[in-house]
Design a protein around this motif. Structure first.
Motif, PDB file in Angstrom:
ATOM      1  N   ILE A   1      14.301   0.960   2.471  1.00 24.10           N
ATOM      2  CA  ILE A   1      14.437   2.246   1.723  1.00 24.10           C
ATOM      3  C   ILE A   1      14.730   2.120   0.446  1.00 24.10           C
ATOM      4  N   ILE A   2      14.172   3.272  -0.402  1.00 24.42           N
ATOM      5  CA  ILE A   2      14.087   3.211  -1.800  1.00 24.42           C
ATOM      6  C   ILE A   2      15.198   4.435  -2.111  1.00 24.42           C
ATOM      7  N   THR A   3      15.928   4.149  -2.946  1.00 23.96           N
ATOM      8  CA  THR A   3      16.967   4.963  -3.276  1.00 23.96           C
ATOM      9  C   THR A   3      17.050   4.989  -4.955  1.00 23.96           C
TER      10      THR A   3
ATOM     11  N   ALA B   1      10.402   2.990   3.378  1.00 23.79           N
ATOM     12  CA  ALA B   1      10.744   4.667   3.181  1.00 23.79           C
ATOM     13  C   ALA B   1      10.857   4.960   1.833  1.00 23.79           C
ATOM     14  N   ASP B   2       9.936   5.591   1.184  1.00 27.48           N
ATOM     15  CA  ASP B   2      10.114   5.938  -0.133  1.00 27.48           C
ATOM     16  C   ASP B   2      10.602   7.328  -0.381  1.00 27.48           C
ATOM     17  N   PHE B   3      11.826   7.687  -0.104  1.00 30.95           N
ATOM     18  CA  PHE B   3      12.455   9.165  -0.134  1.00 30.95           C
ATOM     19  C   PHE B   3      13.107   9.266  -1.572  1.00 30.95           C
ATOM     20  N   LYS B   4      13.209   8.122  -2.302  1.00 32.03           N
ATOM     21  CA  LYS B   4      13.953   8.017  -3.572  1.00 32.03           C
ATOM     22  C   LYS B   4      15.363   9.092  -3.550  1.00 32.03           C
ATOM     23  N   VAL B   5      16.142   8.542  -2.476  1.00 32.77           N
ATOM     24  CA  VAL B   5      17.241   9.247  -1.986  1.00 32.77           C
ATOM     25  C   VAL B   5      18.174   9.416  -3.340  1.00 32.77           C
TER      26      VAL B   5
ATOM     27  N   SER C   1       6.347  -2.700  -7.990  1.00 31.87           N
ATOM     28  CA  SER C   1       5.907  -2.153  -9.444  1.00 31.87           C
ATOM     29  C   SER C   1       4.479  -1.155  -9.207  1.00 31.87           C
ATOM     30  N   PRO C   2       4.853   0.177  -9.424  1.00 34.10           N
ATOM     31  CA  PRO C   2       3.659   0.894  -9.221  1.00 34.10           C
ATOM     32  C   PRO C   2       3.071   1.364 -10.702  1.00 34.10           C
ATOM     33  N   GLY C   3       2.000   1.908 -10.576  1.00 34.59           N
ATOM     34  CA  GLY C   3       1.410   2.318 -11.789  1.00 34.59           C
ATOM     35  C   GLY C   3      -0.043   1.700 -11.887  1.00 34.59           C
TER      36      GLY C   3
ATOM     37  N   ILE D   1       3.769  -1.726   3.678  1.00 36.96           N
ATOM     38  CA  ILE D   1       3.178  -0.285   3.537  1.00 36.96           C
ATOM     39  C   ILE D   1       4.479   0.552   3.155  1.00 36.96           C
ATOM     40  N   LYS D   2       4.041   1.382   2.277  1.00 38.85           N
ATOM     41  CA  LYS D   2       5.329   2.294   1.778  1.00 38.85           C
ATOM     42  C   LYS D   2       4.901   3.592   2.105  1.00 38.85           C
ATOM     43  N   ILE D   3       5.534   4.492   2.649  1.00 40.33           N
ATOM     44  CA  ILE D   3       5.394   5.965   3.042  1.00 40.33           C
ATOM     45  C   ILE D   3       6.313   6.627   2.107  1.00 40.33           C
TER      46      ILE D   3
ATOM     47  N   GLU E   1      13.283   2.546 -13.939  1.00 44.12           N
ATOM     48  CA  GLU E   1      12.461   3.279 -14.722  1.00 44.12           C
ATOM     49  C   GLU E   1      11.101   3.911 -14.220  1.00 44.12           C
ATOM     50  N   MET E   2      10.699   4.950 -13.999  1.00 42.92           N
ATOM     51  CA  MET E   2       9.449   5.227 -13.401  1.00 42.92           C
ATOM     52  C   MET E   2       8.212   5.162 -14.163  1.00 42.92           C
ATOM     53  N   SER E   3       6.907   5.207 -13.706  1.00 40.66           N
ATOM     54  CA  SER E   3       5.825   4.774 -14.269  1.00 40.66           C
ATOM     55  C   SER E   3       5.243   5.837 -15.129  1.00 40.66           C
ATOM     56  N   HIS E   4       5.427   7.112 -14.743  1.00 39.63           N
ATOM     57  CA  HIS E   4       4.734   8.177 -15.491  1.00 39.63           C
ATOM     58  C   HIS E   4       5.453   8.389 -16.924  1.00 39.63           C
TER      59      HIS E   4
ATOM     60  N   VAL F   1       0.154  -0.055  -4.707  1.00 44.25           N
ATOM     61  CA  VAL F   1      -0.956   0.797  -5.251  1.00 44.25           C
ATOM     62  C   VAL F   1      -1.457   1.593  -4.134  1.00 44.25           C
ATOM     63  N   GLY F   2      -1.763   3.026  -4.479  1.00 43.87           N
ATOM     64  CA  GLY F   2      -1.964   3.869  -3.917  1.00 43.87           C
ATOM     65  C   GLY F   2      -3.534   4.457  -3.753  1.00 43.87           C
ATOM     66  N   ARG F   3      -3.591   5.227  -4.688  1.00 43.61           N
ATOM     67  CA  ARG F   3      -4.919   6.275  -4.730  1.00 43.61           C
ATOM     68  C   ARG F   3      -6.053   5.115  -4.669  1.00 43.61           C
ATOM     69  N   SER F   4      -6.165   4.196  -5.730  1.00 46.86           N
ATOM     70  CA  SER F   4      -7.182   3.165  -5.973  1.00 46.86           C
ATOM     71  C   SER F   4      -7.737   2.526  -4.595  1.00 46.86           C
TER      72      SER F   4
ATOM     73  N   LEU G   1       0.922  -1.051  -0.001  1.00 44.78           N
ATOM     74  CA  LEU G   1       0.061   0.117  -0.064  1.00 44.78           C
ATOM     75  C   LEU G   1       0.726   1.216   0.096  1.00 44.78           C
ATOM     76  N   ALA G   2       0.613   2.112  -0.954  1.00 41.83           N
ATOM     77  CA  ALA G   2       1.366   3.650  -0.988  1.00 41.83           C
ATOM     78  C   ALA G   2       0.413   4.229  -0.144  1.00 41.83           C
ATOM     79  N   LEU G   3       0.719   4.832   1.019  1.00 34.73           N
ATOM     80  CA  LEU G   3      -0.006   5.457   1.919  1.00 34.73           C
ATOM     81  C   LEU G   3       0.332   6.854   1.788  1.00 34.73           C
ATOM     82  N   ASP G   4      -0.138   7.601   0.559  1.00 31.44           N
ATOM     83  CA  ASP G   4       0.354   8.910   0.290  1.00 31.44           C
ATOM     84  C   ASP G   4      -0.584   9.808   0.884  1.00 31.44           C
ATOM     85  N   VAL G   5      -1.334   9.730   2.103  1.00 28.92           N
ATOM     86  CA  VAL G   5      -2.501  10.666   2.850  1.00 28.92           C
ATOM     87  C   VAL G   5      -1.455  11.596   3.347  1.00 28.92           C
TER      88      VAL G   5
ATOM     89  N   ALA H   1      -4.922   4.036 -10.734  1.00 32.65           N
ATOM     90  CA  ALA H   1      -4.940   5.463 -11.003  1.00 32.65           C
ATOM     91  C   ALA H   1      -4.071   5.795 -12.315  1.00 32.65           C
ATOM     92  N   GLN H   2      -2.858   5.201 -12.414  1.00 33.95           N
ATOM     93  CA  GLN H   2      -2.104   5.280 -13.628  1.00 33.95           C
ATOM     94  C   GLN H   2      -2.131   4.759 -14.789  1.00 33.95           C
ATOM     95  N   GLY H   3      -3.124   3.703 -14.635  1.00 32.78           N
ATOM     96  CA  GLY H   3      -3.604   2.996 -15.832  1.00 32.78           C
ATOM     97  C   GLY H   3      -3.284   1.884 -16.097  1.00 32.78           C
TER      98      GLY H   3
HETATM   99  O1  O7M Z   1      -1.196   3.903  -7.138  1.00 29.63           O
HETATM  100  P1  O7M Z   1      -0.805   5.659  -7.218  1.00 29.63           P
HETATM  101  O2  O7M Z   1      -0.679   6.067  -8.678  1.00 29.63           O
HETATM  102  O3  O7M Z   1      -1.729   6.372  -6.399  1.00 29.63           O
HETATM  103  O4  O7M Z   1       0.506   5.414  -6.251  1.00 29.63           O
HETATM  104  C1  O7M Z   1       1.765   4.994  -6.588  1.00 29.63           C
HETATM  105  C2  O7M Z   1       2.803   5.234  -5.773  1.00 29.63           C
HETATM  106  O5  O7M Z   1       4.009   4.784  -6.062  1.00 29.63           O
HETATM  107  C3  O7M Z   1       2.999   6.510  -5.383  1.00 29.63           C
HETATM  108  O6  O7M Z   1       3.439   6.566  -3.957  1.00 29.63           O
HETATM  109  C4  O7M Z   1       4.051   6.979  -6.325  1.00 29.63           C
HETATM  110  O7  O7M Z   1       5.053   8.189  -5.698  1.00 29.63           O
HETATM  111  C5  O7M Z   1       4.874   5.715  -6.454  1.00 29.63           C
HETATM  112  N1  O7M Z   1       5.676   5.593  -7.487  1.00 29.63           N
HETATM  113  C6  O7M Z   1       5.193   5.752  -8.838  1.00 29.63           C
HETATM  114  O8  O7M Z   1       4.002   6.067  -8.937  1.00 29.63           O
HETATM  115  N2  O7M Z   1       5.999   5.569  -9.909  1.00 29.63           N
HETATM  116  C7  O7M Z   1       7.239   5.277  -9.946  1.00 29.63           C
HETATM  117  O9  O7M Z   1       7.850   4.947 -11.060  1.00 29.63           O
HETATM  118  C8  O7M Z   1       7.955   5.086  -8.476  1.00 29.63           C
HETATM  119  C9  O7M Z   1       7.163   4.956  -7.609  1.00 29.63           C
HETATM  120  C10 O7M Z   1       7.557   4.546  -6.344  1.00 29.63           C
HETATM  121  O10 O7M Z   1       7.325   4.153  -5.476  1.00 29.63           O
HETATM  122  O11 O7M Z   1       8.921   4.780  -6.287  1.00 29.63           O
HETATM  123  C11 O7M Z   1       9.679   4.215  -5.245  1.00 29.63           C
END
Ligand code: O7M
Length: 211
Positions: free
Chosen positions: A83-85, A57-61, A167-169, A30-32, A113-116, A189-192, A6-10, A172-174
């Motif tokens: 930790i994520i770097t 810890a997702d600080f993408k250090v 793997s994120p995406g 849980i990822k924050i 490689e990022m998801s966006h 998975v976060g928003r959904s 769970l991507a807990l981006d609240v 919400a990201q399709g």
């Molecule tokens: O499901 P979402 O789109 O609401 O959330 C996705 C989560 O994954 C959110 O916390 C993003 O910051 C993260 N993320 C990506 O969406 N894309 C990436 O390429 C990388 C990340 C990530 O978690 O990197 C560690």
């Protein structure tokens, strides 16, 4: 089995605890990151540890080795288990995070490689393969690769073998959960989930990936 992270981006501790309380039976980790930690302080990690799940810890250090080390030390002292770097800062910076993580008994994952869509401006084919190879060289525990591009996940799997792919995406990201789940170790998975009217039910709807 593919795990559900769970991507807990609240933005507040109260929301984070509420969503974690509702969803914890249906998730594996849980990822924050900045949204919650800047909103609530690093001590939220201790509160979330009550759910007894790996906490990443997702600080993408992305700094020089010494600064990466200082950040990573804070993270593990705060109670995180991983930790994520970023990888583009190079071998010495990635190794600094891996070394601190492993000394603390934790894990370190490297973004490839990022998801966006904009990720392809600088991080697409070729570069991502080099970042994945660097993750292997530095003895990282796994990589982050995009659920929005399953063919790229397959290509990166060739390089990292049995190391983990987070793997994120999806949602919400399709990205498609059905398509990506067999290719990865953990689906982020976060928003959904946290924006759903019924977060427990939303998390449970991904149970098929865990079987
Ligand atoms: O499901 P979402 O789109 O609401 O959330 C996705 C989560 O994954 C959110 O916390 C993003 O910051 C993260 N993320 C990506 O969406 N894309 C990436 O390429 C990388 C990340 C990530 O978690 O990197 C560690």
């Amino acid at each position: 089995m593919t795990e559900l992270m769970l991507a807990l981006d609240v933005l507040t501790r109260a929301e984070a605890m509420d969503i974690a309380e509702k969803t914890h039976p249906y998730i594996d980790a849980i990822k924050i990151g900045y949204p919650l930690v800047l909103g609530s302080g690093l001590s939220v990690a201790r509160d979330l540890s009550e759910f007894d799940l790996p906490l990443i810890a997702d600080f993408k250090v992305a700094d020089i080795p010494n600064t990466n080390r200082l950040i990573a030390e804070h993270v593990f002292e705060a109670g995180f288990s991983g930790i994520i770097t970023q990888g583009f800062t190079g071998r010495d910076s990635v190794s600094a995070c891996v070394d601190v993580a492993h000394s603390a008994g934790g894990k370190c994952y490297v973004v490839t490689e990022m998801s966006h869509p904009g990720a392809l401006d600088f991080m697409g084919e070729g570069i991502a393969e080099r970042l994945a190879a660097l993750a292997v060289e530095c003895n990282a525990d796994g990589i982050i690769a995009p659920a929005t591009r399953p063919e790229r996940v397959k290509a990166l799997r060739e390089i990292i073998g049995k190391k983990k792919i987070l793997s994120p995406g999806v949602g919400a990201q399709g990205g498609s959960a059905e398509e990506i789940a067999p290719l990865i170790d953990s689906m982020i998975v976060g928003r959904s989930i946290y924006n759903s009217e019924d977060p427990a039910k939303a998390a449970q709807s991904y149970s098929f990936i865990r079987n």
